[in-house]
Design an enzyme around this catalytic site. Structure first.
Site, PDB file in Angstrom:
ATOM      1  CB  SER A  55      -0.939  -0.127   1.205  1.00 23.32           C
ATOM      2  OG  SER A  55      -1.811  -0.977   1.231  1.00 23.32           O
ATOM      3  CG  HIS A  57       2.769   2.118  -4.285  1.00 21.92           C
ATOM      4  ND1 HIS A  57       3.830   3.140  -4.063  1.00 21.92           N
ATOM      5  CD2 HIS A  57       2.984   0.999  -3.880  1.00 21.92           C
ATOM      6  CE1 HIS A  57       4.582   2.193  -3.545  1.00 21.92           C
ATOM      7  NE2 HIS A  57       4.344   0.760  -3.429  1.00 21.92           N
ATOM      8  CG  ASP A 110       5.336  -6.737  -4.957  1.00 26.85           C
ATOM      9  OD1 ASP A 110       4.147  -6.138  -4.966  1.00 26.85           O
ATOM     10  OD2 ASP A 110       6.175  -5.901  -4.170  1.00 26.85           O
ATOM     11  CG  HIS A 219       8.686   0.547  -2.591  1.00 25.11           C
ATOM     12  ND1 HIS A 219       9.043   0.112  -3.405  1.00 25.11           N
ATOM     13  CD2 HIS A 219       7.569  -0.162  -1.971  1.00 25.11           C
ATOM     14  CE1 HIS A 219       8.094  -0.984  -3.985  1.00 25.11           C
ATOM     15  NE2 HIS A 219       7.119  -0.720  -3.159  1.00 25.11           N
TER      16      HIS A 219
END
Ligand code: ADP
Ligand code: ADP
Ligand code: MG
Ligand code: MG
Ligand code: MG
Ligand code: MG
Lengths: 333, 208, 333, 208
Positions: A55, A57, A110, A219
């Protein structure tokens, strides 16, 4: 840390409660396990498009759930990829018998979590293909890195695949289209200010008053170069140059453009940058067929921008123009 | 012999250690990553500890499996699947037993570490947690070959992991988020190597 | 000052060049005098809806030019209202014989400049009505102030009047509708950080690390109270309470909600705030018929938010749902 | 006698003064407004000066009118229409003449100031530029009644405007942006009163 939040550990869940309350007509949120699906899921006879990631973004990914874009989004904690159980559950909730396509940004976390989820799905007879977006030209693509990071091409891919899925394309055709888009999309970002992960309480990195980070990750990962603040014109020349030269994009190419704000950039500055970009791409002979200017793939409150160019053709432009109905992107309906 | 109670104590200790060292690990991650490694580890092992307290597993294999599934479900990021894989691969090697002998300890740590290497495709020198795991598993084997008991083996492993952690300092990262930094990743300790060193130090304190 | 700009004095014009380049299908920009009109202006047999004000509040107003919203927008310098000659020229460029309605935010500068422009238009036989938005409950409305400031109701008003004009309503009916909307819309804002006017080069005001400004104006004007940073829940209770009690909004009322970011607020935080708001309005018995969550009336890069509630009914909701096609707001087409 | 050349010099001087005092006025506006008053005044008078240099007006009335239209077109904000109105109302009072005598000077300043008051609906004590204009126009009249020449009149007006500016310090604003502050507007000088004091000081230096 100055944020409009309650407890840092509740930020993601509370924000999704708000999303559900605001957009109950478009989507539903499952809180245990945590994922977001379009209100009419599963859509019969359609390949399910699923994405997700850390989260912070927003609107990516949950803001792109809805008709013509994502069937499901899996939000992780802030800047932390979601866990496989959530991804598996989200995929199950939206799949309709024609399989699912996972859109994954190329970050080790991811990739590993989506891989595990895909294995769990396949073990249960659900067909899953995955496409990994690795479009950030700031990072060398070599065996000496984890490969390029996923950036703005993700947004364009979600929209285009969502449209293609809506038209009834099969899983293999979608996967092929996705790979083509990933091969021809390139991005790069710049940070003027850092951002603060709520649970960490202090900025991920620091920049002096006259310093910027060129090639920053979403990030707040450091990029190519820490440089002095410079006029928008020079900055855009550097960024657009790096993006254009990488593929390269050539005279006569059609492109779709995403000029993206990092979350804390005023729209006035984004349009000013678009003016610079417009001049540059025109001089290069690129034809901008469609464009988005705004905050689409952000890094919390970071000030800065990223540029994405995708090679387009009539087929992609037609897909682009198909109806889309999500909280953050909407046209044709 | 490493008993079920000692394995449970290990997880409890990891909960405490990562809670304590949260800022240390996050600061390391801020330098060359995204400033969440301490948060991830603390969240994961708090949940793992809670899981085995709420439903105490009947044997060591079950405990390791429960920890694995909890980490996979709660950590996310790169470290979640990696540490999750460690416990997942270690679980069947330990098996449905109430205690594990020296050979078993060596086998389960080796299997777990091999799982991480396979999943992350990293080798020693890539500046990842493998730089701590590799030497640690080697030290375990060497200590047992030299007739060491579980406590000796884990002491050696913890020391090797700590040395492996420190050895990441001058390296350029080739895997994970830090690899995006290229040359700029030099001069920083890898956060995952640091959390692995803590994990093995805690193993030494509790399992032996 | 860290901004994505070239020379501070060129910010407004360069940004409008970018807007024109990005949205040439929707609008055209005149640079001398400076104003923005919809691409198909003047639209025959329709009252022209014209607004404007200082720049730095994007997408307001130029981002709302297009079908179903504004016919023309007049951007001033940053935080400085536009001059009468621009407003007059913009009005002339879009008027089609049924007159024009000026939407003005209640700041002395805007009111004086729009008044002068209206006089110039009328002297030339163009019918002009003006409506002044003064919805900011943070300011006492008394003879001891310049009256309440204009805030988020402006956005709702531009959308609703744009729709009503598109349906063919006459100038008097539109002016009456506008006054009704102004009478029943209320707003209040909060700043977490200040903002910097490019030409000034330093923040308009300062806030300590734990301080916020409650009731801030969109130009960074100080508000009701300088307070300690507090959890989102308490903050929203205070802000929503002030807005709800002012009209007051009552049990059973239908409302349209705008939960607005000030420019530097991540969407994650806005949705988290929406979650708090949702709870509060439900407890009060208000029915949220429509809502917008996002950056619509901003203050450069300021972090913070504002809340607007407008009393709604089936007529307003139907107008709301009519097609709108502008850079920043689009649906139904 | 205030000649056309002197009026032109006044505008040239105002260009220089507001360029110099830009930060001072903007800082005052930052405290109780939106931090642009200095920028607005500097932009406006630079343009006004340029306009009368580019196309030198034939008489005082034309000069004042040209300044008025330029200010209205380039300043914006509250101060644009207000200072614009001053020059717009002063222009026909001066008329198509090459110089203005003491009576004319009093009349044109009085008409201009009355225009500001009418347009902004402010009275002395509201903490606006009117707090400088009001006493200044009164002092002009008193000085002329006492037999003062243009230079004496403008010296008195400049002094009165400066005093009026300083008198805004303790007041609570009731007009303009500062009025939103209520009690918090106390303790700050009104930026418009400060720019008016500068305008009259420049008039004294150039017109007399
Ligand atoms: N491919 C990999 N193989 C082994 N370890 C890795 C790999 N990628 C990352 N790591 C480890 O993971 C650590 C980062 O974990 P964490 O910060 O929790 O996840 P993320 O990078 O997703 O934020 C790194 O310090 C490194 O030790
Ligand atoms: N109604 C009014 N009547 C007279 N002067 C006013 C009025 N409103 C504002 N002013 C003056 O205008 C000044 C502010 O001008 P400026 O900062 O240029 O415009 P804005 O407030 O639109 O930013 C105030 O300091 C005050 O002296
Ligand atoms: Mg992470
Ligand atoms: Mg990390
Ligand atoms: Mg202003
Ligand atoms: Mg001002």
């Amino acid at each position: 840390m100055k944020k409009l939040i309650n407890r840092p550990e509740d930020v993601v869940v509370e924000s999704l409660h708000g999303l559900a309350a605001a957009h109950g007509d478009l989507l539903r949120v499952s809180f245990d396990p945590l994922f977001v699906v379009r209100a009419d899921a599963p859509v019969a006879d359609k390949v399910a498009i699923v994405s997700g990631g850390g989260s912070g973004h927003e609107p990516l990914h949950a803001g792109f759930v809805g008709r013509g874009m994502l069937d499901a989004a899996c939000p992780g904690e802030v800047f932390t990829s979601p866990t496989p159980d959530r991804i598996e559950a989200a995929t199950r909730a939206v799949v309709s018998g024609r399989g699912a396509l996972h859109i994954v940004k190329n970050y080790t976390g991811d990739v590993l979590n989506f891989e595990t989820a895909a294995e769990l799905c396949r073990a249960d007879g659900i067909e899953v293909e995955a496409v990994v977006v690795a479009d950030d030209v700031a990072v060398e693509d070599s065996t000496f890195t984890a490969g390029r990071r996923g950036l703005g091409t993700t947004v364009l891919l979600e929209r285009l695949l969502g449209a293609a899925a809506e038209r009834g394309l099969g899983l293999d055709a979608l996967a092929a289209l996705a790979r083509r888009i990933c091969d021809t999309g390139r991005s790069m970002g710049v940070a003027l200010t850092p951002c603060t992960v709520p649970a960490a309480g202090r900025p991920t990195f620091t920049l002096a008053d006259d310093e910027i980070e060129i090639g920053v990750g979403i990030h707040g990962e450091p990029g190519r170069e820490r440089a002095k603040l410079r006029p928008a014109r020079e900055l855009m020349e550097q960024v657009a140059g790096a993006v254009i030269d990488d593929l390269p994009f050539r005279d006569g190419d059609d492109v779709i453009v995403l000029l993206n704000g990092m979350g804390g950039t005023p729209l006035m500055e984004l349009y000013l940058l678009y003016n610079e970009l417009h001049r540059i791409v025109a001089a290069k002979g690129l034809r901008v067929r469609r464009r988005l200017v705004g905050n689409y793939i952000t890094s919390l409150e970071m000030a800065g921008f990223s540029l994405t160019l995708l090679k387009a053709d009539d087929e992609l432009v037609a897909l682009w123009d198909d109806p889309v109905l999500t909280p953050a992107l909407r046209w044709g309906c | 012999m490493a008993t079920l109670a000692r394995f449970a104590a290990w997880i409890a200790r990891l909960d405490a250690v990562y809670a304590e060292q949260k800022d240390y690990l996050t600061d390391l991650d801020a330098a060359i990553g995204d400033a969440d490694h301490g948060i991830n580890m603390a969240r994961g092992f708090a949940a793992a500890h809670q899981a085995i307290v709420a439903a105490p597993p009947a044997d060591v294999g079950a405990l390791l499996k429960a920890v694995a599934m909890t980490l996979i479900r709660t950590v996310g990021g790169a470290s979640g699947p990696l540490y999750g894989t460690f416990f997942l691969r270690a679980a069947p090697v330990a098996g449905a037993v109430a205690e594990v002998d020296a050979a078993g300890v060596e086998a389960l740590f080796a299997a777990g570490a091999a799982g991480i290497a396979e999943r992350g495709k990293a080798v020693v020198g890539d500046k990842t947690m493998i730089d701590a795991w590799g030497p640690a598993v080697e030290a375990l084997g060497a200590s047992r070959a030299a007739g060491g008991a579980v406590a000796d083996m884990l002491a050696a492993a913890a020391a090797a992991a700590a040395a492996g952690r420190d050895a990441t300092l001058p390296l350029v990262a080739r895997k994970g988020r830090a690899s995006y930094l290229g040359e700029r990743s030099r001069g920083h300790i890898d956060p995952g190597a640091a959390s692995t060193a803590l994990l093995l130090a805690a193993a030494h304190e509790t399992l032996g």
